[in-house]
Design an enzyme around this catalytic site. Sequence first.
Site, mmCIF file in Angstrom:
data_model
loop_
_atom_site.group_PDB
_atom_site.id
_atom_site.type_symbol
_atom_site.label_atom_id
_atom_site.label_comp_id
_atom_site.label_asym_id
_atom_site.label_seq_id
_atom_site.Cartn_x
_atom_site.Cartn_y
_atom_site.Cartn_z
ATOM 1 N N GLU A 1 15.342 -27.112 -16.630
ATOM 2 C CA GLU A 1 14.001 -26.650 -16.264
ATOM 3 C C GLU A 1 13.746 -25.220 -16.732
ATOM 4 O OE1 GLU A 1 11.652 -28.573 -14.028
ATOM 5 O OE2 GLU A 1 12.892 -30.307 -14.476
ATOM 6 N N HIS B 1 12.561 -25.299 -7.676
ATOM 7 C CA HIS B 1 13.190 -24.420 -8.671
ATOM 8 C C HIS B 1 13.751 -23.216 -7.919
ATOM 9 C CE1 HIS B 1 10.164 -26.052 -11.851
ATOM 10 N NE2 HIS B 1 11.349 -26.598 -12.065
ATOM 11 N N CYS C 1 6.067 -18.325 -11.888
ATOM 12 C CA CYS C 1 6.049 -19.591 -12.655
ATOM 13 C C CYS C 1 5.195 -19.446 -13.894
ATOM 14 C CB CYS C 1 5.435 -20.718 -11.827
ATOM 15 S SG CYS C 1 6.311 -21.096 -10.328
HETATM 16 O O1 SUG Z 1 6.956 -28.569 -12.168
HETATM 17 N N1 SUG Z 1 3.792 -28.345 -10.709
HETATM 18 C C1 SUG Z 1 4.906 -27.679 -11.358
HETATM 19 C C2 SUG Z 1 5.098 -26.288 -10.817
HETATM 20 C C3 SUG Z 1 6.093 -25.514 -11.634
HETATM 21 C C4 SUG Z 1 6.426 -24.202 -11.029
HETATM 22 N N2 SUG Z 1 7.300 -23.490 -11.852
HETATM 23 C C5 SUG Z 1 8.295 -22.688 -11.432
HETATM 24 N N3 SUG Z 1 8.713 -22.715 -10.172
HETATM 25 N N4 SUG Z 1 8.858 -21.934 -12.277
HETATM 26 C C6 SUG Z 1 6.186 -28.500 -11.206
HETATM 27 O O2 SUG Z 1 6.426 -29.044 -10.127
HETATM 28 C C7 SUG Z 1 2.201 -30.152 -10.412
HETATM 29 C C8 SUG Z 1 1.467 -31.130 -11.263
HETATM 30 C C9 SUG Z 1 0.576 -32.074 -10.535
HETATM 31 O O3 SUG Z 1 0.869 -32.447 -9.431
HETATM 32 O O4 SUG Z 1 -0.445 -32.469 -11.115
HETATM 33 C C10 SUG Z 1 3.332 -29.502 -11.173
HETATM 34 O O5 SUG Z 1 3.774 -30.029 -12.156
#
Ligand code: SUG
Length: 421
Positions: free
Chosen positions: A167, A235, A352
């Site tokens: 990730e 994460h 993020c």
């Molecule tokens: O991968 N949300 C992302 C958020 C990523 C956050 N990044 C870090 N923590 N670095 C994920 O879960 C939601 C998409 C949706 O539900 O349509 C989403 O992908």
Amino acid sequence: MIGKTDAICEVNFDGIVGPSHNYAGLSLGNIASANHRGDPSYPRAAALQGVTKMRGNLARLGVQGFLLPLPRPNTSLSDTLAYDGSEASQLRAAPWSASSMWTANAATVSPAPDTADGTCHLSPANLVTMLHRAQEWPDTKRMLDIAFGNRDHFTIHGPVPPTFGDEGAANHMRLCETHGAPGVEVFVYGRPGGLFPARQHEQASRLVARAHGLDPAKCVFIEQNPAAIEAGAFHNDVVSVANERVLFTHAEAFADQSGAYDAIRAAFPALEIVEVPSADVSLSEAIRTYLFNAQLLTLPNGGMALIVPEECRKSESVWAWATATMASNGPIREIIPVDVRQSMANGGGPACLRLRVVCDPATVDPRFMLDEAKADLLEKVITQSWPEQIDPTDIGNEVLATQVIAARSALLNALNLNELK
Ligand code: SUG
């Protein structure tokens, strides 16, 4: 420009929120994404919030980069899925996801001072755990190949092969005396078998460290606390962040908290820990407010500022901690809330939304670097072309697809990046 632009420094590359930004609840284990599933989204406001955040950091640091939204809807993914409307709506929504905005998941970055060949290494994350994210890496790599195309300074790898889940920088921290000095890289992985997927696999982290040519004595591999994953820290950057000598972390971030501190200290004796005890801020409140999904920045005057989501100011326990911290003589001198609510509702805070690349900004393709005039340009294109609102029933709609494609195309034209079409 205030900051150092003629030498190695930390450059934050924020993801511009794409015109198809929507709430489809695609990420199992991401509580905000689940809670906002089916809500209307506001892509224009979301993207403008992102540009405002970038403007703030440009003023603070004198340097700021960005990465572009990927092509959506992804027709090759819809074709592969053979979607005919008879299956769960997740299959309909995945090709529309604007999830590449969270560039902390774009790649893992090892700066030149840490690597055997003295170039900065980037490995695009395969993001294999989630369908809507697994589609990102080929287009992300294409963009990284252009932005960091200077082969004297950058090495771009392919992704870690499946089945190892990777990730990217969201599970990677770097400790160093100053950004330009050699550092210790900390890789945090999850152990599978819990209620929610452990998205970062240990073998993926170890592979990246080897591929980047890191000194094994300067790498630390740490297990994430399974209870933190179960509480919604999908994460590691939801519960800890590092900058220079400082590790800012919740007390329940790691499986063996004191063992983790010992292992990092053994590799990096100058470690300074700012730990928030559970009695001050509970794990669930830390995850709800995203206190740790913050940008911990070294300001030109040497002090550190923590850029937190606006949600932190509204939380009694988090803001009490923040107020006490700012009054203390610790390394974090300023705590600055920013409004990234559209991204937060999908589980993406200020950290993020950015990929940190320690490099000489002059070695990056200038089309990916921000200045005030370009921020004006971004705002103009977004205001003219981004959809104002997307309702869940709009996903899959042909008229919306045309608008989303045209909006990205207008951005590529404005930035002279048509090779990404
Ligand atoms: O991968 N949300 C992302 C958020 C990523 C956050 N990044 C870090 N923590 N670095 C994920 O879960 C939601 C998409 C949706 O539900 O349509 C989403 O992908």
